[in-house]
Design an enzyme around this catalytic site. Structure first.
Site, PDB file in Angstrom:
ATOM      1  N   SER A  38       0.691  -1.011   0.224  1.00  7.60           N
ATOM      2  CA  SER A  38       0.089   0.248  -0.392  1.00  7.60           C
ATOM      3  C   SER A  38       0.570   0.997  -0.200  1.00  7.60           C
ATOM      4  O   SER A  38       2.385   1.429   0.307  1.00  7.60           O
ATOM      5  CB  SER A  38      -1.455  -0.201   1.580  1.00  7.60           C
ATOM      6  OG  SER A  38      -1.792   0.922   1.421  1.00  7.60           O
ATOM      7  N   CYS A  39       0.287   1.987  -0.589  1.00  4.11           N
ATOM      8  CA  CYS A  39       1.243   3.476  -0.727  1.00  4.11           C
ATOM      9  C   CYS A  39       0.174   4.980   0.128  1.00  4.11           C
ATOM     10  O   CYS A  39      -0.893   4.748   0.731  1.00  4.11           O
ATOM     11  CB  CYS A  39       1.762   3.591  -1.330  1.00  4.11           C
ATOM     12  SG  CYS A  39       1.244   4.089  -3.038  1.00  4.11           S
ATOM     13  N   GLY A  40       0.439   6.038  -0.885  1.00  4.31           N
ATOM     14  CA  GLY A  40      -0.456   6.379  -0.409  1.00  4.31           C
ATOM     15  C   GLY A  40      -1.497   6.598  -1.800  1.00  4.31           C
ATOM     16  O   GLY A  40      -2.901   7.226  -1.387  1.00  4.31           O
TER      17      GLY A  40
END
Length: 276
Positions: A230-232
């Site tokens: 996951s990230c932004g």
């Protein structure tokens, strides 16, 4: 074949392909507003706008960079000149941290031979290779695409994987730690901080395979555990998925990532440096 060679290409190797006249489509992935038509580029490279061409309109729990509509992606890809059975190379001016989204979307859409230029345009220039100022103008392509060729997580899947497997958060660590602010700041419960840029050398290219294996092993990556990232908003996560693929590890991506998670008041948030 070394899995690294299936996802990365060196400037020297790409230059040799182009010099030999071998068929290859080169895409310059952009993630900032502005007129790029006169920007320095690899000769023949076609500009691709990440927000409008590698993502659908976002908002709410869709996240800010949802996956593109496949019909729209096909239209764009054909306009970029992509053709059946012709390899694609993507690059950017940010060490691959933007172009990896192009790699991921095209692989998700079924293109088997897509590689990222290791080190990006800076490495190309450092090698003394030729550049141009005019964008490429290819003939329309005939590529056929379909969705679902790479594993994808939704919010429920990411939450579950953080508890039953391994969910890596590829944002810079300060965003993982979080704190006061709107939208909410912090991380998905159980996610481990693994910033995407940690896989890069000081010069901007990917670290060697042995170093990457040690780095991800320290995060708990091993063949017995399913892995997700996951990230932004599904951009730096694609870079981490690529880094893992370069050492033979398949990881799922949560395209909505924090931009989708944080706006849902039903989703818990952890603040601090520990997974929670």
């Amino acid at each position: 074949m070394d899995p690294r060679d299936t996802v990365l290409v060196t400037p020297a190797a790409l230059a040799a392909q182009l010099a030999e006249g071998a068929p290859v489509s080169v895409l310059a992935i952009r993630n900032a507003p502005g007129d790029w038509t006169a920007a320095p580029r690899i000769c023949g490279a076609v500009d691709v706008d990440l927000p409008s061409e590698l993502a659908a309109p976002g908002g709410g729990t869709r996240g800010s960079r949802p996956l593109p509509d496949i019909a729209e992606l096909i239209r764009n890809a054909r306009r970029w000149g992509l053709r059946r059975d012709v390899p694609v190379v993507v690059y950017d001016h940010d060490r691959g941290l933007v172009a990896a989204r192009g790699w991921w979307v095209l692989r998700w859409a079924g293109l088997a031979d897509v590689r990222l230029l290791d080190g990006g345009f800076a490495a190309w220039q450092a090698a003394g290779l030729p550049a141009a100022s005019a964008p490429g103008r290819p003939e329309p392509g005939d590529v056929a695409l379909s969705p679902g060729h790479l594993p994808v997580l939704d919010a429920d899947g990411a939450a579950a994987l953080a508890r039953t497997g391994l969910l890596l958060d590829s944002r810079v660590r300060v965003n993982y730690i979080g704190g006061p602010g709107e939208p909410r700041r912090g991380h998905i419960p159980g996610a481990l901080s693994a910033p995407a840029a940690d896989v890069l050398t000081e010069a901007g290219g990917f670290a060697d395979g042995a170093t990457l294996r040690h780095l991800y092993a320290a995060h708990g990556v091993d063949p017995s555990r399913p892995v997700g990232v996951s990230c932004g908003a599904g951009i730096s996560a694609a870079h981490s998925v690529l880094a893992l693929a370069s050492i033979g590890v398949t990881a799922a991506m949560f395209p909505g990532s924090w931009s989708a998670w944080a706006v849902d008041p039903e989703r818990p948030v952890v603040v601090g440096g520990l997974p929670g």
